[in-house]
Design an enzyme around this catalytic site. Sequence first.
Site, short mmCIF file in Angstrom:
data_model
loop_
_atom_site.label_atom_id
_atom_site.label_comp_id
_atom_site.label_asym_id
_atom_site.label_seq_id
_atom_site.Cartn_x
_atom_site.Cartn_y
_atom_site.Cartn_z
N GLU A 88 -2.39 -4.05 6.93
CA GLU A 88 -3.46 -5.05 7.09
C GLU A 88 -3.51 -6.12 6.00
O GLU A 88 -4.58 -6.71 5.77
CB GLU A 88 -4.80 -4.30 7.12
CG GLU A 88 -5.24 -3.66 5.77
CD GLU A 88 -4.88 -2.20 5.62
OE1 GLU A 88 -3.94 -1.74 6.30
OE2 GLU A 88 -5.54 -1.49 4.82
N GLU A 143 -10.02 3.79 6.19
CA GLU A 143 -9.21 4.25 7.31
C GLU A 143 -10.05 4.97 8.39
O GLU A 143 -9.91 4.72 9.58
CB GLU A 143 -8.06 5.13 6.84
CG GLU A 143 -7.03 4.38 5.98
CD GLU A 143 -6.43 3.17 6.67
OE1 GLU A 143 -6.62 3.01 7.90
OE2 GLU A 143 -5.79 2.34 5.98
N ALA A 183 1.69 -0.16 10.77
CA ALA A 183 1.44 -1.56 10.43
C ALA A 183 0.59 -1.62 9.17
O ALA A 183 0.10 -0.60 8.70
CB ALA A 183 0.70 -2.27 11.56
N GLU A 224 -5.56 -3.11 12.64
CA GLU A 224 -5.23 -3.93 11.47
C GLU A 224 -6.17 -5.12 11.37
O GLU A 224 -6.61 -5.49 10.28
CB GLU A 224 -3.78 -4.41 11.53
CG GLU A 224 -2.73 -3.30 11.69
CD GLU A 224 -2.90 -2.14 10.74
OE1 GLU A 224 -3.36 -2.34 9.60
OE2 GLU A 224 -2.56 -1.00 11.14
N GLU A 250 0.85 -1.19 0.00
CA GLU A 250 0.00 0.00 0.00
C GLU A 250 0.89 1.24 0.00
O GLU A 250 1.84 1.29 0.75
CB GLU A 250 -0.90 0.04 1.25
CG GLU A 250 -1.92 1.18 1.16
CD GLU A 250 -2.88 1.22 2.35
OE1 GLU A 250 -2.71 0.46 3.32
OE2 GLU A 250 -3.80 2.03 2.29
N1 PHE Z 1 -3.13 0.87 5.85
C1 PHE Z 1 -2.24 0.99 6.99
C2 PHE Z 1 -3.15 1.19 8.20
O1 PHE Z 1 -3.63 2.22 8.50
C3 PHE Z 1 -1.31 2.13 6.95
C4 PHE Z 1 -0.29 2.08 5.89
C5 PHE Z 1 -0.40 2.87 4.77
C6 PHE Z 1 0.81 1.26 6.01
C7 PHE Z 1 0.53 2.85 3.78
C8 PHE Z 1 1.77 1.26 5.03
C9 PHE Z 1 1.64 2.05 3.92
O2 PHE Z 1 -3.59 0.33 8.82
ZN ZN Z 2 -5.69 1.57 8.68
#
Ligand code: PHE
Ligand code: ZN
Length: 883
Positions: A273, A329, A271, A307, A130
């Site tokens: 997910e 989010e 972190a 997560e 991500e």
């Molecule tokens: N999606 C993750 C979270 O909020 C955050 C994240 C974003 C981690 C981009 C890595 C890179 O749980």
């Molecule tokens: Zn998140």
Amino acid sequence: MSSPAPRGETVRLEDYRPTDFVVHGVEMTVELFEGRAEIETTLSLSRRNGVPADAPLLLDGDELELTSLALDGETLSRSYYEADPSSLRVEGLPASGAFTLSIGTRIVPETNTKLMGLYRSRGVWCTQCEAEGFRRITYFLDRPDVLAPYTVRVEADRAAAPVLLSNGNPVEGGPLDGGRHYALWHDPHPKPSYLFALVAGDLDVLTDSFTTASGRPVDLAIYTEKGLASRAAYAMDAIKRSMRWDEERFGREYDLDVFNVVAISDFNMGAMENKGLNVFNHKYVLLDSDTATDTDYAGVETVIAHEYFHNWTGNRITCRDWFQLCLKEGLTVYRDQRFTADERSATVERIGSVRGLKAHQFPEDQGPLQHPVRPREYKEINNFYTATVYNKGAELCRMIHTILGADGFKKGMDLYFERHDGEAATIEDFVRSFEDATGEDLQQFSLWYNQAGTPTLAVEERFDEGAGRLTLSLVQSLQPGAADTGTEPFHIPVRFGLVGPNGADMEPAAVSGAEVRGDVIHLRKARESVVFEGLGARPAVSILRDFSAPVTLEMRQSEDDALALSRLDPNLFNRWRVLTDLVGRALTAGVAAARRGTDVTFDPKLVEAILASVGDETLEPAFRAQILQLPSESEIGRMVGSDVDPAAVHAARESTRRRIGADGAELFAKLSEAGRPSGAFSPDADSAGRRALANTALDLLTAATGDLTAAERRFRDADNMTDRLAGLSILVNQFAGSAEAGAALDAFFRRFEDDDLVLDKWFALQAGVPDEGTVERVAGLARHPRFNLANPNRARSLFGSFASANPLAFNRADGAGQRLVAEVLLDLDRLNPQVSARIATTFRSWKTLEPRRREKAREALTWLAGRPGLSTDLSDIVERTLR
Ligand code: PHE
Ligand code: ZN
């Protein structure tokens, strides 16, 4: 054309359209070697209905090398494709029907310092995809609306990587020639590429199991670096509590045979997910009482829950495009906040979240980096993982809950899960689920997703004694800001109570004016009034209970009413809020006085009220500790708003601390010792609250007496990191430069030299010392043998802490602090653009500084903006900040 925009070009929400090709399945073989990885990806594809037969397939890449390409198993001739490191374009693909494309790529994880895609952390192979990292592993339609099941085969040297993990369920594994072995994983749930993950290495593991409500057994595992698995016990417990909670509160069960978590040393964020294989910054997994504070325990619990909750809000239902990021989010933060409220204390959770919102989101929403919860455009998506998307996004979910009530909210969530499971959804889909489930019209409410900025809510009260009538007039307004997204009135749910002299909420005989349902006023116009009739006595108005909307509240409430509420309000959150507002007012007046060089005075009645609450043993210790915790210097700066002199802010805050410390000396002496939990260390919320109260009391007491012996003793005799760090922090912050502080820092370093997570605290603590000489000390620490700019936690612990938590030194009048950070950002940018861009956001309030410091900030930013070769991440932040 659904071609990807090149890096650094503006992407717009209005330009969204589906891909020309549909991906039905992904099969990957990843061969890991020292110094390189060879990847073969076979995509099952078909042309979408209605797409012209000659439209080429355009795949995203990023720093890739193509090693082979085959269509339905036949090597493709060069005339059919064009490849460069950032794209692959294939022509002449079948007009209809399914076909496969097999893509070979080669990458070098060892040189990947951006920590996006496949990289190595302490020898461990791991991935972060991500938002757009998958394209650094293979060419792909790397966008969240392309969902497919994945089958992944990982191969590596057996000694180097006995553990081989990917998403989904394990299928098989076994030995290969040459000391190598393989594992095969299958994830049946269609997912977007940003949820892909792979981990391989020599790891330790802590295992457990969980049986879901419907009886599915799930194997749980947390993998750590060698020797650290025992530190994952609390995280494991948090996983099981999260799984149960999501079943009970949201009716959501886990959906695979295994749930794996891996703790990694080098990680850009908190972190990730990834489906069935969450990858964590080890800071949010590894704990024990000797090395972690109560705050760390709470952080692990929250991030583990967050997560895990993504499995439904994010993974099962994902986002159509990155503009919808708050869909997963904001909602998932909201869910983790509710979890914390249930597991710990609802009031303390709310105070913490509101504090965080005001400290991080408000300045973002009121400065040059302003953007709506759902942005309309971006240059670099990495820069939109913000407090606005996450935390204001969570506030919007909370407002939906407030508007619909618990029942309506539940119905809406259930419908959302039912309708969109397995899909890539939008904010409109989400809002419509609530509308359709309840019949409520949320169209005006939806403005909250699209209009940036913090609205002001001004409330005035008038009481007609003879008639027993209270009139509240409410006025909302929104200033146009950097994002320029409109200023239409919002639907604002204002939770309230009319507190009678005995502390109970009064019931009016009749209510007219703006719509009131239960204890919520629904403000929809720019200005509205509510009239309450038949009140036997004048109530104290408790407004915006639980911070029911993310607004700046302006209410000129009499001090007497505010103080009465601080003792009597049945809504504990608002007891904290009224005191905090009074303290805020006093501090801003104090800053003005400090600038004039006059004495800072503090209303004795306010000190008395604070001490009364802090001494009230019927209240939770954690709540009382919150009352004692003054707003930070950055937060005071934000309240002052313009022409900010950080030295005056520091002076006013310190004199207030001394004043409260002196007036409360007796109470604080008692709390600081007798208030501490006895017996063996336990990280539970109540014990943590007692430690927080005791240590805050000691801090203020020491500020008043100037005597460091008690702090030294707390540091020396501590049997846990919370107390040890509290003692050390008093020594280092209040007695900067003293022999005692120096000796304590050295002792701490020697004891924890081999523990990176503790060393981060050691760096951060020194970077935060509110002293102008900290600039030179931070520059010196950057040359310390244990400093390492390439490790995100370490870079943040020194420079992130300095720039975000030390406004006095960072904004030193000669500009040296800002310049130091600008220079480091340039070095860091070459290693890791995401982390440099994130630290650069600490400049966001530069325009509110007094002219001399503002000019220095402008110079530092302008210098940085002019350096050649900046990443799109960093230049995007710097340019928007300067604009
Ligand atoms: N999606 C993750 C979270 O909020 C955050 C994240 C974003 C981690 C981009 C890595 C890179 O749980
Ligand atoms: Zn998140």
